[in-house]
Design a protein around this motif. Structure first.
Motif, mmCIF file in Angstrom:
data_model
loop_
_atom_site.group_PDB
_atom_site.id
_atom_site.type_symbol
_atom_site.label_atom_id
_atom_site.label_comp_id
_atom_site.label_asym_id
_atom_site.label_seq_id
_atom_site.Cartn_x
_atom_site.Cartn_y
_atom_site.Cartn_z
ATOM 1 N N GLU A 18 50.869 -4.568 64.419
ATOM 2 C CA GLU A 18 50.758 -3.437 63.420
ATOM 3 C C GLU A 18 50.870 -3.852 62.203
ATOM 4 O OE1 GLU A 18 52.525 1.060 62.821
ATOM 5 O OE2 GLU A 18 53.511 -0.196 64.406
ATOM 6 N N ARG A 19 51.999 -5.132 61.973
ATOM 7 C CA ARG A 19 52.175 -5.409 60.617
ATOM 8 C C ARG A 19 51.029 -6.408 59.971
ATOM 9 N NH1 ARG A 19 55.363 -3.865 56.454
ATOM 10 N NH2 ARG A 19 54.860 -5.209 54.815
ATOM 11 N N VAL A 20 50.676 -7.213 60.957
ATOM 12 C CA VAL A 20 49.647 -8.000 60.569
ATOM 13 C C VAL A 20 47.991 -7.308 60.312
ATOM 14 C CG1 VAL A 20 47.941 -9.981 61.479
ATOM 15 C CG2 VAL A 20 50.270 -9.917 62.054
ATOM 16 N N VAL A 21 47.979 -6.083 61.157
ATOM 17 C CA VAL A 21 46.677 -5.458 60.927
ATOM 18 C C VAL A 21 46.800 -4.820 59.678
ATOM 19 C CG1 VAL A 21 45.156 -3.538 61.624
ATOM 20 C CG2 VAL A 21 46.013 -5.380 63.146
ATOM 21 N N MET A 26 45.225 -3.755 54.008
ATOM 22 C CA MET A 26 45.588 -3.470 52.664
ATOM 23 C C MET A 26 45.091 -4.653 51.830
ATOM 24 S SD MET A 26 47.612 -0.899 51.882
ATOM 25 C CE MET A 26 48.050 -1.047 50.330
ATOM 26 N N ASN A 27 45.053 -5.747 52.276
ATOM 27 C CA ASN A 27 44.424 -7.189 51.411
ATOM 28 C C ASN A 27 42.829 -6.820 51.123
ATOM 29 O OD1 ASN A 27 46.687 -8.397 51.121
ATOM 30 N ND2 ASN A 27 46.446 -9.987 52.947
ATOM 31 N N ALA A 28 42.223 -5.954 52.418
ATOM 32 C CA ALA A 28 40.752 -5.963 52.131
ATOM 33 C C ALA A 28 40.781 -4.881 51.178
ATOM 34 C CB ALA A 28 40.296 -5.531 53.664
ATOM 35 N N TRP A 29 41.398 -3.705 51.201
ATOM 36 C CA TRP A 29 41.376 -2.581 50.259
ATOM 37 C C TRP A 29 41.547 -3.334 48.774
ATOM 38 C CZ3 TRP A 29 45.381 -0.216 47.296
ATOM 39 C CH2 TRP A 29 44.619 0.778 46.374
ATOM 40 N N LYS A 30 42.399 -4.198 48.652
ATOM 41 C CA LYS A 30 42.712 -4.479 47.159
ATOM 42 C C LYS A 30 41.601 -5.448 46.892
ATOM 43 C CE LYS A 30 47.617 -3.918 47.465
ATOM 44 N NZ LYS A 30 49.000 -4.772 47.934
ATOM 45 N N VAL A 115 46.436 5.317 50.584
ATOM 46 C CA VAL A 115 45.806 4.243 51.020
ATOM 47 C C VAL A 115 46.746 3.297 52.021
ATOM 48 C CG1 VAL A 115 44.718 2.086 50.845
ATOM 49 C CG2 VAL A 115 44.101 3.904 49.557
ATOM 50 N N GLY A 116 48.147 3.035 51.442
ATOM 51 C CA GLY A 116 48.938 2.646 52.536
ATOM 52 C C GLY A 116 49.359 3.378 53.842
ATOM 53 N N MET A 148 51.206 -15.633 57.936
ATOM 54 C CA MET A 148 50.488 -15.476 56.967
ATOM 55 C C MET A 148 50.976 -14.646 55.902
ATOM 56 S SD MET A 148 46.620 -15.634 58.962
ATOM 57 C CE MET A 148 46.191 -14.280 57.677
ATOM 58 N N PHE A 149 51.922 -13.696 56.286
ATOM 59 C CA PHE A 149 52.345 -12.772 55.635
ATOM 60 C C PHE A 149 53.742 -12.728 55.417
ATOM 61 C CE2 PHE A 149 48.489 -11.180 57.998
ATOM 62 C CZ PHE A 149 47.880 -10.788 56.835
ATOM 63 N N PRO A 150 54.416 -12.710 54.151
ATOM 64 C CA PRO A 150 55.868 -12.989 53.738
ATOM 65 C C PRO A 150 56.541 -11.734 54.292
ATOM 66 C CG PRO A 150 54.613 -12.762 51.862
ATOM 67 C CD PRO A 150 53.520 -12.742 53.057
#
Length: 178
Positions: A18-21, A26-30, A115-116, A148-150
């Motif tokens: 869930e966190r990865v997706v 969010m990265n795609a939206w930004k 969006v979040g 990949m995500f901190p």
């Protein structure tokens, strides 16, 4: 379950995925880039006219997430395309929850927060479930994706993704050391 040199790590596969997706959405939206799947015919989803209207007010932002919608009638929304990482079967539930949040929160709800929440809902409904069998390759892939995500130690809803048990604690619990 995985391990490092000095501890065992238990990973909640649903929370981790869930966190990865969520982060990818969010990265795609930004960044305005998301891989989408176009549907030959729009998926028709029935809901109240208020919810349809609420979703339509967010249509441009939803497109940045890869969700393309249109009104098919006063109580029906049509989904023309959706992100590849979202299961088609989860779209109805995701959009209904999204519409409810938009209608309930009205204009006072900040766009970033909306969006979040949309990304969190989409992620939750489209990932592996707790207890679902994963192959060793799928497990390794999930762990690599987490790296990949901190901020991947918690899911978007705040639940921990993993719990660590140092070997010294296990040895102490089993009476090996005092």
């Amino acid at each position: 379950m995985t391990q490092s040199r000095d501890k065992l790590v238990f990973v909640d596969q649903h929370a981790a995925h869930e966190r990865v997706v969520f982060e990818k959405l969010m990265n795609a939206w930004k960044g305005g880039k998301v891989d989408i799947q176009d549907f030959l015919f729009p998926l028709a989803i029935d809901m109240s006219p208020e919810k349809v209207e609420g979703l339509l007010t967010m249509a441009k932002e939803m497109e940045r997430l890869g969700v393309y919608i249109e009104a098919l009638g006063p109580g029906t929304i049509g989904v023309k395309a959706a992100p590849l990482m979202i299961k088609e079967s989860s779209l109805s539930g995701v959009l209904d929850k999204m519409a409810t949040e938009i209608v309930d929160q009205g204009g006072s709800y900040s766009l970033e927060r909306t969006v979040g929440d949309i990304c969190a809902t989409m992620a939750c409904h489209s990932v592996v479930r707790a207890g679902q069998s994963l192959s060793p390759d799928q497990m390794r892939s999930l762990l690599r994706d987490m790296d990949m995500f901190p901020l991947s130690s918690f899911c978007p809803h705040g639940r921990p993704v993993s719990v660590e048990y140092p070997y010294y604690k296990l040895e102490k619990d089993f009476g090996r050391i005092v």
